[in-house]
Design a protein around this motif. Structure first.
Motif, short mmCIF file in Angstrom:
data_model
loop_
_atom_site.label_atom_id
_atom_site.label_comp_id
_atom_site.label_asym_id
_atom_site.label_seq_id
_atom_site.Cartn_x
_atom_site.Cartn_y
_atom_site.Cartn_z
N ARG A 102 14.69 47.89 64.73
CA ARG A 102 13.62 48.47 65.50
C ARG A 102 13.92 47.88 67.03
N ILE A 103 14.20 46.69 67.26
CA ILE A 103 14.50 46.17 68.49
C ILE A 103 15.48 46.88 69.12
N SER A 104 16.57 46.90 68.50
CA SER A 104 17.78 47.51 69.16
C SER A 104 17.53 48.96 69.71
N ASN A 105 16.68 49.68 68.66
CA ASN A 105 16.28 51.18 69.21
C ASN A 105 15.60 51.31 70.35
N LEU A 153 16.31 33.74 60.99
CA LEU A 153 15.31 33.86 59.68
C LEU A 153 14.40 34.69 59.88
N GLN A 154 14.05 34.92 61.28
CA GLN A 154 12.78 35.99 61.63
C GLN A 154 13.47 37.30 62.20
N TYR A 155 14.90 37.24 62.54
CA TYR A 155 15.58 38.47 62.97
C TYR A 155 16.07 39.11 62.07
N THR A 156 15.23 39.79 61.06
CA THR A 156 15.70 40.70 60.02
C THR A 156 16.54 41.77 60.17
N LEU A 157 17.23 42.47 59.27
CA LEU A 157 17.82 43.81 59.61
C LEU A 157 16.99 44.99 60.16
N ARG A 206 24.79 51.14 61.64
CA ARG A 206 23.56 49.94 61.59
C ARG A 206 24.00 49.18 62.91
N VAL A 207 22.80 48.44 63.10
CA VAL A 207 23.00 47.20 64.33
C VAL A 207 23.99 46.39 63.92
N PRO A 208 24.62 45.74 64.88
CA PRO A 208 24.60 45.88 66.36
C PRO A 208 25.49 47.14 66.82
N HIS A 209 25.99 47.98 65.98
CA HIS A 209 26.99 48.83 66.27
C HIS A 209 26.16 50.12 66.92
N ASN A 210 24.77 50.24 66.69
CA ASN A 210 24.30 51.20 67.65
C ASN A 210 24.20 50.87 69.01
N LEU A 211 24.17 49.58 69.33
CA LEU A 211 24.13 49.10 70.82
C LEU A 211 25.76 49.33 71.36
N VAL A 212 26.49 49.47 70.54
CA VAL A 212 28.00 49.48 70.92
C VAL A 212 28.06 50.95 71.06
N ALA A 213 27.49 51.75 70.27
CA ALA A 213 27.79 53.19 70.47
C ALA A 213 27.11 53.58 71.86
#
Length: 321
Positions: free
Chosen positions: A121-124, A112-116, A37-44
């Motif tokens: 979606r944003i990280s992808n 609060l707005q930056y939900t999981l 999951r995020v933020p680990h997909n960015l690290v990957a």
């Protein structure tokens, strides 16, 4: 000379360590379901770009360093492949660092707005844009925007066309540099604001004894408050403040190392074609390998600020044994 052998040994160790360390991060993320999951997909994504730097770019750069006069004797095709992967992987690594900084910034300032779901979606989208932009910059010379290989001089380098130099350095470094500096400034302001917002909360004592009566019900209940002060004091930092402080420190170190590693290379890369300056090859090599070393420091910074990675590494090695 002994000095040359020592330098080459250090470069080989840097290449191997960069490859193995980023590979370990990737293996850990793939094996541990909690990291899917995020933020680990960015690290990957960052680890993938850094692994490719160590596997495809740094070894050929080392071969070039070993040749007399730093000449390229591996042919035109391999030169194009090397330069393309060099620009692709290094640009992707830089933009992945920028994406991680943006993710930390939004998680702090818009928690609060930056939900999981929104975060995923944003990280992808950021990962897709990172690799698309990196591919566009790296493939432009292959489509005729400048020349990378000179058979007469046996020279292989990134296209020195002035227009391509401005576009490539701007898209690969100067634009993400502005983004990360702005992001860290905003993170620093947000963390300082939250720390300064912690005030001593107190209930002011009433000037005289007060009586509160319940008038509509029987029997009547009377509550009397004498002179007293009730004080709520938060001596330590809250969990969220500690998290924000830790994220700000991690992003600050990540950005600081990124700037120190890459800014000498990109300054010379921008100035050299525009002013026709003759920069000594030894300094070009130093600046280039300093930039490559950023791929080694990235996973160290991620894991140093995340206990979950350290525990996952230990469990991974225990299972292997």
């Amino acid at each position: 000379s002994i000095f040359t052998v020592l330098i080459l040994t250090l470069l080989v160790l840097l290449t191997v360590a960069t490859f193995l360390w980023n590979l370990l991060v990737l293996a850990t993320i793939l094996r541990v379901k909690a990291f899917h999951r995020v933020p680990h997909n960015l690290v990957a994504s960052t680890a993938v770009s850094d692994v490719l730097v160590a596997a495809l770019v740094m070894p050929l750069s080392l071969v070039k360093e070993l040749s007399a006069g730093r000449r390229w004797r591996l042919g035109r095709e391999l030169c194009l492949v090397w330069v393309s992967f060099d620009v692709l992987c290094c640009t992707a690594s830089i933009w992945n660092v920028t994406a991680i900084a943006l993710d930390r910034y939004w998680s702090i300032t818009r928690h609060l707005q930056y939900t999981l779901l929104t975060r995923r979606r944003i990280s992808n989208v950021m990962i897709a844009l990172t690799w698309a932009l990196s591919a566009a910059i790296s493939l432009a010379p292959l489509l005729g925007w400048g020349e990378t290989y000179s058979p007469e001089q046996e020279r292989c380098q990134v296209s020195q066309d002035p227009s391509y130099t401005i576009v490539s350095t701007g898209g690969a470094f100067y634009l993400p540099l502005c983004v990360v500096l702005f992001v860290y400034w905003k993170i620093y302001k947000a963390s300082k604001f939250h720390m300064g917002g912690r005030r001593r909360n107190a209930v002011v004592p009433l000037p005289e004894a007060a009586q509160v009566k319940e008038a509509s019900q029987e029997p009547q209940m009377v509550f009397t408050a004498r002179r007293a002060a009730i004080t709520f004091q938060t001596d330590g930092e809250t969990w969220r403040e500690q998290k924000e402080k830790k994220a700000a420190l991690m992003v600050g170190i990540l950005i600081g190392v990124f700037v120190l590693c890459w800014i000498p290379f990109f300054i010379t890369e921008l100035i050299s074609p525009l002013c026709s300056c003759n920069i000594p090859p030894v300094w070009k090599s130093i600046f280039l390998w300093l930039g490559y070393s950023n791929s080694f420091f990235n996973p160290l910074i991620y894991t140093a600020f995340n206990k979950n990675y350290n525990n996952a590494f230990k469990n991974l090695f225990v299972k292997q044994r």
